[in-house]
Enzyme design. Structure first.
Site, PDB file in Angstrom:
ATOM      1  N   TYR A 128       0.715  -1.283   0.000  1.00  0.00           N
ATOM      2  CA  TYR A 128      -0.003   0.050  -0.185  1.00  0.00           C
ATOM      3  C   TYR A 128       0.919   1.175   0.003  1.00  0.00           C
ATOM      4  O   TYR A 128       0.662   2.181  -0.866  1.00  0.00           O
ATOM      5  CB  TYR A 128      -0.945   0.192   1.231  1.00  0.00           C
ATOM      6  CG  TYR A 128      -1.808   0.976   1.217  1.00  0.00           C
ATOM      7  CD1 TYR A 128      -3.112   1.001   0.402  1.00  0.00           C
ATOM      8  CD2 TYR A 128      -1.826   2.276   2.052  1.00  0.00           C
ATOM      9  CE1 TYR A 128      -4.118   1.696   0.385  1.00  0.00           C
ATOM     10  CE2 TYR A 128      -2.747   3.292   1.875  1.00  0.00           C
ATOM     11  CZ  TYR A 128      -4.080   3.206   1.056  1.00  0.00           C
ATOM     12  OH  TYR A 128      -4.848   3.929   1.033  1.00  0.00           O
TER      13      TYR A 128
ATOM     14  N   LYS B  50       1.179   3.979  -3.165  1.00  0.00           N
ATOM     15  CA  LYS B  50       0.694   5.372  -2.799  1.00  0.00           C
ATOM     16  C   LYS B  50       1.909   6.397  -3.049  1.00  0.00           C
ATOM     17  O   LYS B  50       1.630   7.754  -3.698  1.00  0.00           O
ATOM     18  CB  LYS B  50       0.262   5.691  -1.343  1.00  0.00           C
ATOM     19  CG  LYS B  50      -1.088   5.018  -1.233  1.00  0.00           C
ATOM     20  CD  LYS B  50      -2.135   5.299  -2.100  1.00  0.00           C
ATOM     21  CE  LYS B  50      -3.515   4.881  -2.000  1.00  0.00           C
ATOM     22  NZ  LYS B  50      -4.628   5.246  -2.783  1.00  0.00           N
TER      23      LYS B  50
END
Length: 235
Positions: free
Chosen positions: A159, A163
């Site tokens: 994650y 990002k």
């Protein structure tokens, strides 16, 4: 003659930040294309939200990992509206808090990047011709401070890296599209009490308000920035 409503697309719009962003934009009078991977999820969200807002909510099927799906929706938007004013790249998966970069299965990382990075990238590319037809085009990439290199630590490897990459894409697109007057920004909603964020976070309407702020910037607003609650974050 009334003012023409802005047309906005929110990916992953059936729950959490995406759903609330769609609600708030429709509350401002936008025509909002609320998309989800499963049509029934989009339809359910629209049925629940529509009575609350003055704008129009349109349920759409969109799997951002499927190139043909993305192209099909772009064709539909062109036929029905002729332009797109706001693209909110919100669809995201796999807040992998139990994983570590040293041991995570790279197939899981690849799967996460397919939605969180390439999904947003694919969607932006497909809708750019329609954004260029807008008088006030805006792209908002829903990011996370877990992607900030300035404060990054271990954990959530798929994650966090996805990002960070989305933030890099934001910078690239903002610079390349400056001449087209397309403002492109990344927004961290903060820790929000959603299915992904878990309990204990801020109310979802506060997180979505950060996204809506970037989606409705004036022409003099920033581009190529990373923000939370309208304030800059460190990259």
């Amino acid at each position: 003659m009334g003012t023409v409503a802005p047309v906005s697309l929110v990916t992953g719009g059936n729950r959490g930040i995406g759903r609330e962003t769609a609600r708030q934009l429709a509350g401002l009078g936008h025509t909002v294309l609320l998309s989800a991977r499963r049509p029934e999820d989009a339809e359910r969200a629209v049925a629940e939200l529509a009575p609350e807002v003055p704008g129009t909510l349109v349920p759409c099927r969109l799997d951002v990992t499927d190139a043909e799906d993305v192209r099909a929706l772009a064709r539909r938007v062109e036929e029905e509206f002729g332009r797109l004013d706001v693209l909110v790249n919100n669809a995201a998966v796999n807040y992998d808090t139990t994983r570590r970069a040293a041991t995570v299965d790279l197939d899981e990382v690849r799967h996460t990047l397919e939605t969180n990075l390439f999904g947003a990238w694919r969607t932006a590319q497909a809708f750019l011709p329609l954004l260029r037809r807008s008088s006030r085009p805006r792209v908002v990439n829903v990011s996370s401070e877990s992607g900030s290199l300035a404060s990054m630590s271990g954990g959530t490897p798929a994650y966090g890296v996805s990002k960070a990459a989305l933030n890099a894409l934001t910078r690239k697109l903002a610079d390349e599209l400056r001449a087209d007057r397309i403002l492109v920004n990344a927004v961290c909603p903060g820790w929000i009490a959603t299915d992904m964020g878990g309990p204990g976070g801020d109310p979802v309407d506060e997180g979505a308000a950060s996204v809506v702020w970037a989606a409705t910037l004036p022409d003099s607003g920033p581009t190529g920035g990373f923000f939370r609650h309208g304030e800059p974050l460190a990259w």
